[in-house]
Design an enzyme around this catalytic site. Sequence first.
Site, PDB file in Angstrom:
ATOM      1  N   CYS A 189      -5.320   7.694   9.574  1.00  0.00           N
ATOM      2  CA  CYS A 189      -5.475   7.021  10.859  1.00  0.00           C
ATOM      3  C   CYS A 189      -5.333   8.013  12.007  1.00  0.00           C
ATOM      4  O   CYS A 189      -4.515   8.921  11.955  1.00  0.00           O
ATOM      5  CB  CYS A 189      -4.403   5.956  11.002  1.00  0.00           C
TER       6      CYS A 189
ATOM      7  N   ARG B 268      -8.604  -0.603   4.470  1.00  0.00           N
ATOM      8  CA  ARG B 268      -7.789   0.463   3.887  1.00  0.00           C
ATOM      9  C   ARG B 268      -6.437  -0.075   3.412  1.00  0.00           C
ATOM     10  O   ARG B 268      -5.865   0.453   2.451  1.00  0.00           O
ATOM     11  CB  ARG B 268      -7.527   1.574   4.929  1.00  0.00           C
TER      12      ARG B 268
ATOM     13  N   ARG C 290       0.112  13.967  13.710  1.00  0.00           N
ATOM     14  CA  ARG C 290       0.421  13.899  12.286  1.00  0.00           C
ATOM     15  C   ARG C 290       0.349  15.260  11.580  1.00  0.00           C
ATOM     16  O   ARG C 290      -0.431  15.459  10.645  1.00  0.00           O
ATOM     17  CB  ARG C 290      -0.483  12.878  11.588  1.00  0.00           C
TER      18      ARG C 290
ATOM     19  N   LYS D 253       0.845  -1.221   0.000  1.00  0.00           N
ATOM     20  CA  LYS D 253       0.000   0.000   0.000  1.00  0.00           C
ATOM     21  C   LYS D 253       0.866   1.252   0.000  1.00  0.00           C
ATOM     22  O   LYS D 253       0.665   2.161  -0.795  1.00  0.00           O
ATOM     23  CB  LYS D 253      -0.892  -0.005   1.246  1.00  0.00           C
ATOM     24  N   ASN D 254       1.861   1.266   0.899  1.00  0.00           N
ATOM     25  CA  ASN D 254       2.630   2.497   1.078  1.00  0.00           C
ATOM     26  C   ASN D 254       3.604   2.759  -0.070  1.00  0.00           C
ATOM     27  O   ASN D 254       4.178   3.851  -0.155  1.00  0.00           O
ATOM     28  CB  ASN D 254       3.376   2.474   2.419  1.00  0.00           C
TER      29      ASN D 254
ATOM     30  N   ASP E  20       4.440   0.507  12.165  1.00  0.00           N
ATOM     31  CA  ASP E  20       3.225  -0.139  11.651  1.00  0.00           C
ATOM     32  C   ASP E  20       3.079  -1.586  12.122  1.00  0.00           C
ATOM     33  O   ASP E  20       2.024  -2.193  11.930  1.00  0.00           O
ATOM     34  CB  ASP E  20       3.201  -0.091  10.113  1.00  0.00           C
TER      35      ASP E  20
HETATM   36  C1  UD1 Z   1       4.181   6.822   6.466  1.00  0.00           C
HETATM   37  C2  UD1 Z   1       3.351   5.575   6.269  1.00  0.00           C
HETATM   38  C3  UD1 Z   1       2.851   5.046   7.597  1.00  0.00           C
HETATM   39  C4  UD1 Z   1       4.028   4.832   8.553  1.00  0.00           C
HETATM   40  C5  UD1 Z   1       4.878   6.107   8.641  1.00  0.00           C
HETATM   41  C6  UD1 Z   1       6.145   5.899   9.464  1.00  0.00           C
HETATM   42  C7  UD1 Z   1       2.344   5.884   4.109  1.00  0.00           C
HETATM   43  C8  UD1 Z   1       1.089   6.076   3.332  1.00  0.00           C
HETATM   44  N1  UD1 Z   1       2.212   5.888   5.429  1.00  0.00           N
HETATM   45  O1  UD1 Z   1       3.341   7.806   7.045  1.00  0.00           O
HETATM   46  O2  UD1 Z   1       2.182   3.813   7.373  1.00  0.00           O
HETATM   47  O3  UD1 Z   1       3.513   4.524   9.818  1.00  0.00           O
HETATM   48  O4  UD1 Z   1       5.286   6.536   7.333  1.00  0.00           O
HETATM   49  O5  UD1 Z   1       6.913   4.868   8.920  1.00  0.00           O
HETATM   50  O6  UD1 Z   1       3.402   5.692   3.552  1.00  0.00           O
HETATM   51  N2  UD1 Z   1       5.729  14.470  11.176  1.00  0.00           N
HETATM   52  C9  UD1 Z   1       5.724  15.801  11.556  1.00  0.00           C
HETATM   53  N3  UD1 Z   1       5.490  16.743  10.587  1.00  0.00           N
HETATM   54  C10 UD1 Z   1       5.285  16.419   9.284  1.00  0.00           C
HETATM   55  C11 UD1 Z   1       5.319  15.047   8.902  1.00  0.00           C
HETATM   56  C12 UD1 Z   1       5.541  14.098   9.877  1.00  0.00           C
HETATM   57  O7  UD1 Z   1       5.913  16.118  12.726  1.00  0.00           O
HETATM   58  O8  UD1 Z   1       5.108  17.319   8.447  1.00  0.00           O
HETATM   59  C13 UD1 Z   1       5.958  13.427  12.208  1.00  0.00           C
HETATM   60  C14 UD1 Z   1       4.754  12.492  12.345  1.00  0.00           C
HETATM   61  O9  UD1 Z   1       3.763  13.051  13.203  1.00  0.00           O
HETATM   62  C15 UD1 Z   1       5.412  11.257  12.902  1.00  0.00           C
HETATM   63  C16 UD1 Z   1       6.784  11.250  12.226  1.00  0.00           C
HETATM   64  O10 UD1 Z   1       7.007  12.579  11.776  1.00  0.00           O
HETATM   65  O11 UD1 Z   1       5.555  11.392  14.285  1.00  0.00           O
HETATM   66  C17 UD1 Z   1       6.902  10.324  11.039  1.00  0.00           C
HETATM   67  O12 UD1 Z   1       5.867  10.583  10.112  1.00  0.00           O
HETATM   68  P1  UD1 Z   1       6.006  10.284   8.556  1.00  0.00           P
HETATM   69  O13 UD1 Z   1       7.255   9.515   8.304  1.00  0.00           O
HETATM   70  O14 UD1 Z   1       5.803  11.549   7.810  1.00  0.00           O
HETATM   71  O15 UD1 Z   1       4.761   9.329   8.311  1.00  0.00           O
HETATM   72  P2  UD1 Z   1       3.782   9.328   7.079  1.00  0.00           P
HETATM   73  O16 UD1 Z   1       4.514   9.663   5.831  1.00  0.00           O
HETATM   74  O17 UD1 Z   1       2.559  10.083   7.422  1.00  0.00           O
END
Ligand code: UD1
Length: 422
Positions: A121, A403, A126, A27-28, A310
């Site tokens: 989620c 999902r 986030r 998915k990711n 995850d």
């Molecule tokens: C992606 C994955 C998700 C996985 C996560 C971490 C997809 C669709 N989803 O989510 O399944 O759990 O990586 O491996 O690929 N953060 C901030 N500011 C931002 C962005 C992120 O503070 O602008 C923080 C988040 O709250 C979190 C951490 O950074 O604590 C990591 O998030 P991130 O790696 O961005 O996760 P996703 O890309 O949302």
Amino acid sequence: MSYKKKDKFIINGGNKLYGTITVQTSKNATLPIMSASLLTTDIVKIKSCPDILDVQNMIKILKKLGANVKLENCDCIIDSSKLKDICVDYKLCKTMRSSIFLLGSILARCKSASLAMPGGCNIGKRPIDIHINAFKRLGVKVVELNDFIFFNADSAKAGHIRLKIPSVGATENIVQFASTLKGKTEIFNAAREPEVVDLCNFLKKMGAKIYGAGTSKITIFGVDRLKGVEYKPITDRIVMGTLLVATAICGGSIQICGANVNQNKKLIEILSRMGCQINIKNGIINLSRDYSLKSIKTLSTGYYPKFPTDLQSMLLVLSCIVNDITIINEKVFENRFLIVNELKKMGAKIDIINNHTVRVNGVKNLVANKVKALDLRGGASLVLAGLVAKGNTVVENVHLIDRGYCHLEDMLKSLGADIKRI
Ligand code: UD1
């Protein structure tokens, strides 16, 4: 997904799992690749897309933007030559956090974009500050108004970006945007997840010049044009992990084909330490669990190659039935213990120390109850708890599991679990 209205699983726990299964496409990896298909006016074919709700929602978003999207068997064919909109649909944005990836590709293609603050989620704050700051560093103008954000890239320029956290989504967004941005863009503290590497491989096949994917520094030299390609994304390491942990929980012996074992090294190491027998040969992984399991004492999640967040809730369920105390530290997201209260309804003994740490005191048996999925991975973990609990467990809200899992109940049924959708 034709049976969305049947939103519950009923599981009669106690069966061991046996059999062979081929793991679905990730998915990711698929979602950002679907987004990146907007970077070309040629046709893109993404092979073996998983039959999951997030992919269906991404198809709806792409269609609303004006792309012509067809599914032929499981291959997704995207023709975005007549893109007509730059605003990602509000409702769909709210249901799927991955809508954020579209920013990089829409902005690169149309020079402006807008979207609602994304949903997904409910596993923590986030925020999207890292995405926004990275775009700003490249000269993109950003205006936030109520729940919407507007972006303009007319005066964008290649440059250096240092991410404060190696965010997967932010890395993927910038890689997409910079692929056709004139000049050299460097991302420091980039995410190293296999899904980031897969997106870069897809873009490279389209003609992008990207170096260092899989390391903390990614360099992108913008090209004038990207071309249409056929591409098969990697298999899903989280689904593979879910099936391995399911067998560790239930006992039995399964064989998984098509999985990339290197992408789940940490999990395999942990399950071996706990007493599972694991053999890997020619890309096929066998896991058997005959005897009782040993505790791992502590588990911490982290950014790749550390243990994936995850899979944390699956290990939490596993720890619930190991006769010892296990401390679990969730280091990536806050609020990723939504599952704890549901597991307590099944007799689990878990203390929440703080938003990032729980203490699990293993019990002999979990007992069946009615529980509710509150997020995608936590929902799948409740299913694993149901597989081992005595009696009939009902898991509600399984559209959240849909999902990311391609008919989880069918996968488990094929391995001998007593589970049906009602
Ligand atoms: C992606 C994955 C998700 C996985 C996560 C971490 C997809 C669709 N989803 O989510 O399944 O759990 O990586 O491996 O690929 N953060 C901030 N500011 C931002 C962005 C992120 O503070 O602008 C923080 C988040 O709250 C979190 C951490 O950074 O604590 C990591 O998030 P991130 O790696 O961005 O996760 P996703 O890309 O949302």
